[in-house]
Design an enzyme around this catalytic site. Structure first.
Site, short mmCIF file in Angstrom:
data_model
loop_
_atom_site.label_atom_id
_atom_site.label_comp_id
_atom_site.label_asym_id
_atom_site.label_seq_id
_atom_site.Cartn_x
_atom_site.Cartn_y
_atom_site.Cartn_z
N HIS A 825 1.02 -1.27 0.02
CA HIS A 825 0.14 0.08 0.00
C HIS A 825 0.79 1.24 0.01
O HIS A 825 1.58 1.52 0.91
CB HIS A 825 -0.91 -0.02 1.44
CG HIS A 825 -1.99 -0.98 1.19
ND1 HIS A 825 -2.27 -1.90 2.31
CD2 HIS A 825 -2.60 -1.58 0.29
CE1 HIS A 825 -3.09 -2.92 2.00
NE2 HIS A 825 -3.52 -2.58 0.68
N GLU A 828 1.46 3.86 2.97
CA GLU A 828 1.85 3.37 4.22
C GLU A 828 3.29 3.42 4.26
O GLU A 828 4.25 2.60 4.26
CB GLU A 828 1.42 1.99 4.50
CG GLU A 828 -0.37 2.09 4.49
CD GLU A 828 -0.66 0.68 4.54
OE1 GLU A 828 -2.06 0.50 4.66
OE2 GLU A 828 -0.09 -0.53 4.25
N HIS A 922 2.90 -3.23 6.95
CA HIS A 922 1.89 -2.33 6.83
C HIS A 922 1.90 -1.28 7.71
O HIS A 922 2.61 -1.30 8.64
CB HIS A 922 0.51 -2.98 6.65
CG HIS A 922 0.10 -3.73 5.48
ND1 HIS A 922 -0.82 -3.38 4.58
CD2 HIS A 922 0.58 -4.84 5.12
CE1 HIS A 922 -0.78 -4.28 3.61
NE2 HIS A 922 0.10 -5.33 3.90
N GLU A 1007 1.60 -4.46 11.37
CA GLU A 1007 0.81 -3.04 11.37
C GLU A 1007 1.64 -1.89 12.06
O GLU A 1007 1.65 -2.53 13.39
CB GLU A 1007 -0.72 -2.89 11.93
CG GLU A 1007 -1.56 -4.04 10.66
CD GLU A 1007 -1.92 -3.17 9.45
OE1 GLU A 1007 -1.64 -2.16 9.16
OE2 GLU A 1007 -2.94 -3.87 8.61
ZN LIG Z 1 -1.85 -1.71 4.50
#
Ligand SMILES: [Zn+2]
Length: 1174
Positions: A825, A828, A922, A1007
């Site tokens: 992504h 990010e 992420h 994350e």
């Molecule tokens: Zn992500």
């Protein structure tokens, strides 16, 4: 005992229903009043559960039927009904059943002239109306007309009655059909006039509740489209806006301000974004017949007609950050099909295709015989040194460059250079750069002299460090793109002497670079420029953003999250901001409305900026500003570009701004954000980079921005396609104000610390050149080309074999794999900083890293979505797809990086070498901390409430080991934030597919927050790049400990590890101890204003509303008690206040209470309440 007492209450209630004896009824009512006057809701609920509402309604019917009407018991009866009814959820239904609506209405009518009775009736009316069906029936039967007679015209007489009537009216208007009726009868205008009258005449603010009551009526009536339109037509916006201005300074008027602003926000006419189309300014023709998201603009209804009752606003909006955000209906989303949860090795392509991935695992077939471990290396070292450009290579970190207790590996100078055992794929750009370098850097010795002379002449007397940069800064001011142009040989500025006799840009840059202190570890401006020149972007970038070129140094300290200010400037209720927005509508003359930057209108980009106006720019890697509009002198609306081939995904931003004043707060509103909430509401700040600061020795992104709010605005998507299938979806505004540190500076603002593709590529160059080739096996290959034509690098990192003997070579080949990926992504960027930390640690001389390299072979794809990162996307690749939703069946054409990453994983599995750990890095925009998502069958089934047959479903709990370790060793990591549930909506993410199809037990998404931590060392601090990088290195440490815990190890390894880890633990402990206040406090964020304010469907006032009415009744009673004026006289009633007190308030039973066998049990009843289970 309790039973007996309960039955006492039942006897009381049934007697109330059946008795015709006035005294008996009075007595019972008196007892009930006493009972309920003491306790709170619990007692009332108990009475309700015993049939209290029905009994009271029955008694009311009886009293009303009696001719002449029985006035004695009426008032206590109505009071009890109001108090009991509002807490009885089924009261409306019971009223209908008892056919009491007519009774209440006619009672109200009959008592129009008698204000005390009327007030009582109105309370009951209000309670009845809180049930929508009953309210609608009352409306049909003329209740609103009746109420308007009471509240108009404006008069301060009988305010208690007026207040009760307004309360009842507001309740009635919760019904949409009542609202419609009210609008059609012109009541909306009347309400506005009435509100103005009260506002004007209530100078000393004695009647706040009446003014707020009127606003509540307006709030409900404007829940319908017709209401909003009529409100606008009646100049409602102006009226409320003006009245709010008068209230702002007075703190106890908060309830009025809040309600008025709510109405203003809601009624603000919906608009489409001021762009030609919401589709991205950039499009990319896809290979084959694949079509991106259809370019459907949909119908452009001017008011979004189908948004009739504002449900449009409340549509369950699709969550764009699916992998990152827990859905509210998470449990429904859980995968409960055991077969789908079981590991199922499948192949999405022909088996023979896997062979080609052998080339990406050359380490397994490497013949080290040709390796001369000592002598050859020296030779190559010399070669390499010779071939290096003469440009200063400042990237070698020095002992003093980084000081951080947890980053000791960073402090080690890695200076050995040597041959590259891997391939040369990536040498091309570097070599091409070297060639160009010759002409730019090397041959200009004479030029340099000239430049130096010029500089000397002008500035050599100046010792002031700030002034010594004037040269650069002056040029910087004159020529916007001085440092950008120079890197592009095709740019004329390089060859032509500039106009006005300026120096050549190349000189300026060289001059600047000489000022570059080189104290930014693992960064080189020259390498960056070289890499950037090779990047293929859709717009064909020709310029660099200064921060990426110059480099970023972590600030020496962490910044706490912004304090949430309550009251006037609340994060949860951005009232000033909303009023500023409304002012645009009310006072359009004040709005400048000048477009100062527009990606869709190239002429706007080249024309000189108007005086007193900021200049914007963002056509560089990861930049994504689409349009900037000057709204007021120091305020700008900004619109972000959508992802390429898409019309959505706006959250990430990165742009340049110049020509500013210093010390003036500029306000920026990014008006097309899409997420429902943001950490910006919880103390997160954006980041800013000042070129002047950088040139003065502080090259860094710092957290910046004040008065930051994130709220839903009045812009809506024009089509379902743009709204992700939801028409009428609204945008959100991120607003912040910034005071720039210097006048006429060049500054950059971004959502989070940028990390471009070129940053990564040049970082890899530096790592490769700085590793110790004797110890570090490093190989960089292209996993594939992206759609945009950029190579997606794949790294292999492990330890070189100890020696050439067979055992060592065997050990080398048999090391388990760890597979790491990041930045699928593009928005990010925090994931890239974590990955940077991982990579730097892995190639470092840290003894733990050395040990770790001996334990594993690392396969790393540091950027799975290069095109997205380059072109400033938030979420997708050039195909307009979210690549982390393509893992189930990636297309080799459309999703090459995913297709080949998966292919490589398939290959590893096919040779029995599936990785021990897979982790995809992420960033999480809505949560704090760093944490892992993993996969567990059992946890998923348990969470979903399914029976788990432990004989059939077996599971290794090894997936929990790594997060548990990280919780101990990584200060930013929090185990409690982890989740191991498998959701249906995540079935095509890397984590789930690698777990299921490759059978990798330890398959994770990591994350990282953009904001801060809720626990531990970094609690309350906004994470910087240093903390993110540290997370990356601690992840590696976690892997080593996992290896020691989970895999068979040699004694030697164990001993080495034990020694190192003891040391490490000591360091960690020390760090943790310094932060001894890290209690386990984990309060969740309060809901943001959006969730509360826009909830028009249900009454959010809840218990507060009960208390209000209770208080109203109580106030009325106590006044009646003390009042000398007898309202009853006006209508010939004989009920005196003394009588009232005696009859209904006195706690003594009436003299003839013998009629009831309850003398003692009345008391017992009270006790019974306390002990009975409710
Ligand atoms: Zn992500």
């Amino acid at each position: 005992m309790a039973e007996q007492e309960a039955s006492g209450l039942q006897v009381l209630l049934s007697t109330l229903q059946s008795s015709c004896d006035k005294d008996v009824i009075l007595n019972i009512l008196s007892v009930l009043t006493d009972l309920l006057s003491l306790g709170t809701g619990r007692r009332i609920h108990y009475v309700v559960s015993k049939g209290g509402s029905e009994a009271l309604l029955q008694a009311l019917a009886t009293a009303a039927r009696t001719e002449p009407p029985e006035h004695g018991p009426l008032l206590p009866l109505l009071r009890l009904l109001a108090r009991v009814g509002q807490r009885d959820r089924k009261f409306g239904l019971k009223v209908q059943k008892a056919e009491a609506t007519d009774i209440i209405l006619s009672l109200t009518r009959r008592h129009l002239g008698h204000h005390l009775h009327l007030t009582h009736c109105l309370w009951v009316l209000r309670v009845c109306a809180s049930n929508v069906t009953t309210g609608t029936m009352l409306g049909i039967n003329g209740a609103m007309e009746l109420l308007f007679k009471v509240i108009t015209p404006y008069s301060k007489r009988h305010v208690r009655t007026v207040r009760a009537a307004i309360g009842a009216l507001a309740a009635l208007l919760k019904s949409k059909s009542n609202s419609r009726r009210a609008v059609n009868r012109g009541y909306l205008g009347e309400l506005l006039r009435l509100y103005q009258d009260w506002h004007r005449n209530d100078v000393s603010n004695n009647y706040i509740y009446i003014r707020r009551g009127l606003l509540l009526c307006l709030k409900y009536i404007t829940n319908i489209q017709l209401g909003r339109e009529t409100f606008l037509g009646s100049r409602g916006m102006e009226i409320l806006f003006t009245s709010v201005q008068d209230c702002l300074s007075c703190k106890n008027l908060d309830p009025i301000i809040t309600t008025a602003i709510h109405i203003l926000r809601k009624c603000y006419p919906k608009e489409h974004l001021p762009v030609v189309t919401v589709r991205s300014s950039y499009s990319f023709p896809l290979p084959g017949n694949a079509s991106a998201e259809p370019p459907c603009e949909g119908s452009e209804g001017k008011w979004l007609k189908d948004d009739s009752e504002s449900e449009g606003e409340e549509e369950a909006e699709k969550d764009w950050d699916n992998e990152d955000v827990e859905s509210k209906e998470e449990d429904c989303d859980l995968e409960t099909d055991v077969n789908k949860l079981r590991s199922m090795p499948v192949l999405d392509r022909p088996e023979q295709e896997l062979e080609k991935y052998e080339a990406l695992c050359a380490e397994l077939f490497q013949n080290f015989q040709e390796l001369e471990f000592e002598s050859e290396e020296k030779k190559s070292l010399e070669d390499r040194t010779e071939s290096l450009p003469s440009a200063p290579s400042h990237f070698i970190p020095s002992d003093t460059s980084v000081k951080h207790p947890n980053c000791r590996w960073r402090n080690q100078s890695v200076t050995e250079m040597g041959p590259d055992p891997g391939e040369q794929d990536f040498k091309v750009p570097l070599q091409s750069w070297r060639k160009k370098e010759e002409c730019i850097w090397d041959k200009n010795d004479e030029n340099r002299d000239i430049a130096e002379k010029t500089q000397d002449k002008d500035f050599c007397e100046e010792e002031d460090p700030a002034r010594s940069h004037v040269f650069a800064l002056c040029s910087l001011l004159k020529d916007a793109a001085w440092y950008k142009k120079v890197f592009y040989p095709h740019c004329k500025a390089l060859i032509d002497p500039g106009p006005e006799g300026r120096l050549e840009s190349s000189d300026i840059v060289r001059n600047l670079l000489e000022k570059h202190r080189g104290d930014i570890p693992f960064h080189s401006p020259c390498f960056y420029a070289a890499r950037a020149r090779c990047v293929k972007s859709i717009p064909g970038y020709r310029e660099l953003a200064f921060p990426d070129f110059w480099g970023h140094q972590p600030p020496p300290y962490s910044k706490p999250v912004l304090e949430r200010k309550h009251g006037v400037q609340s994060f949860l209720f951005p009232r000033d901001k909303v009023l500023d927005d409304v002012r645009r509508l009310i006072q359009p003359g004040d709005v400048i409305g000048r477009t100062v930057f527009d990606l869709d209108d190239p002429s706007s980009l080249s024309s000189p900026a108007a005086p007193g106006c900021l200049t914007f720019f963002s056509q560089f890697e990861s930049g994504n500003l689409r349009k900037a509009i000057q709204v007021r002198e120091f305020e700008y609306d900004l619109i972000l570009n959508a992802d390429v081939n898409s019309s959505q995904h706006h959250q990430w931003f990165y742009f340049e701004v110049r020509d500013m004043e210093s010390a003036v707060p500029y306000r920026f509103n990014i008006i097309n954000c899409e997420k429902l909430n943001s950490q910006f509401n919880y103390g997160m700040q954006l980041v800013m980079y000042s070129v002047r600061e950088a040139l003065q020795g502080r090259p860094r992104w710092t957290r910046a921005g004040q008065e930051i709010c994130y709220y839903k605005n009045h812009y809506c998507c024009r089509s379902a396609a743009a709204g992700g299938g939801v028409r009428g979806r609204f945008y959100y505004t991120l607003t912040f104000s910034i005071k720039f540190p210097h006048k006429d500076d060049v500054c950059y603002l971004a959502y989070h610390y940028p990390y471009t593709y070129s940053t990564m590529m040049s970082h890899l160059d530096i790592l490769e050149q700085n590793r110790n080739p004797k110890k570090v096996y490093w190989r960089q290959q292209a996993l594939c080309q992206t759609l945009g034509g950029n190579p997606c690098p794949l790294l292999t990192i492990t330890a070189m074999p100890e020696s050439k003997n067979r055992d060592d070579l065997e050990q080398f080949c048999s090391r388990p794999y760890v597979f790491l990926t990041a930045r699928v992504h593009p928005g990010e960027s925090n994931a890239s900083w974590v990955m940077k930390g991982t990579l730097e640690f892995l190639v470092s001389c840290d003894p733990i890293a050395e040990l770790l390299r001996k334990c594993f072979i690392f396969k790393i794809v540091p950027m799975l979505n290069p095109d997205g990162v380059i072109n400033g996307n938030l979420r997708c690749s050039l195909s307009g797809d979210d690549l982390n939703r393509q893992w189930l069946t990636p297309s080799s054409q459309l999703h090459p990086t995913i297709y080949h990453a998966k292919g490589l994983l398939y290959y590893l599995r096919s040779i029995g070498r599936a990785p021990l750990v897979f982790c995809d890095y992420h960033g999480h925009s809505q949560k704090k901390n760093v944490f892992l998502y993993g996969c567990s069958i059992k946890e998923t089934l348990w969470q979903a409430g399914c029976m788990v047959d432990t004989a059939v479903v077996t599971e290794d709990v090894g997936y929990r080991t790594l997060p548990k370790i990280l919780d101990k060793v990584a200060p930013a990591f929090v185990m409690n934030s982890c989740s191991f549930l498998v959701e249906k909506s995540r079935a095509s993410t890397a984590r789930v597919v690698v777990w299921k199809e490759m059978g990798v037990l330890r398959s994770y998404t990591m994350e990282s927050t953009y904001c801060s931590c809720s626990h531990g060392l970094y609690r309350g601090l906004q994470l910087g790049t240093q903390e993110l990088e540290e997370m990356g290195s601690k992840f590696c440490l976690g892997l080593l400990i996992l290896h020691l815990k989970s895999l068979p190890c040699s004694k030697e390894l164990m001993a080495q590890a034990a020694l190192l880890l003891d040391l490490e633990e000591e360091i960690t402990d020390r760090a943790q101890r310094r932060c001894s206040n890290s209690s386990l406090e984990s309060d969740d964020e309060p809901p943001c204003a959006e969730e509360i304010d826009y909830d028009t469907a249900s009454s959010s006032d809840g218990e507060e509303e009960f208390l209000e009415l209770d208080q109203e009744i109580q106030e009325c009673l106590s006044c009646v008690e003390g009042e000398t004026e007898d309202e009853g006289v006006t209508t010939g009633q004989t009920c005196s206040s003394r009588a009232l007190r005696e009859l209904y308030i006195s706690s003594q039973p009436a003299p003839n209470s013998t009629a009831l066998p309850l003398g003692s049990s009345a008391l017992g009843l009270c006790h019974g309440f306390e002990s009975s289970p409710v």
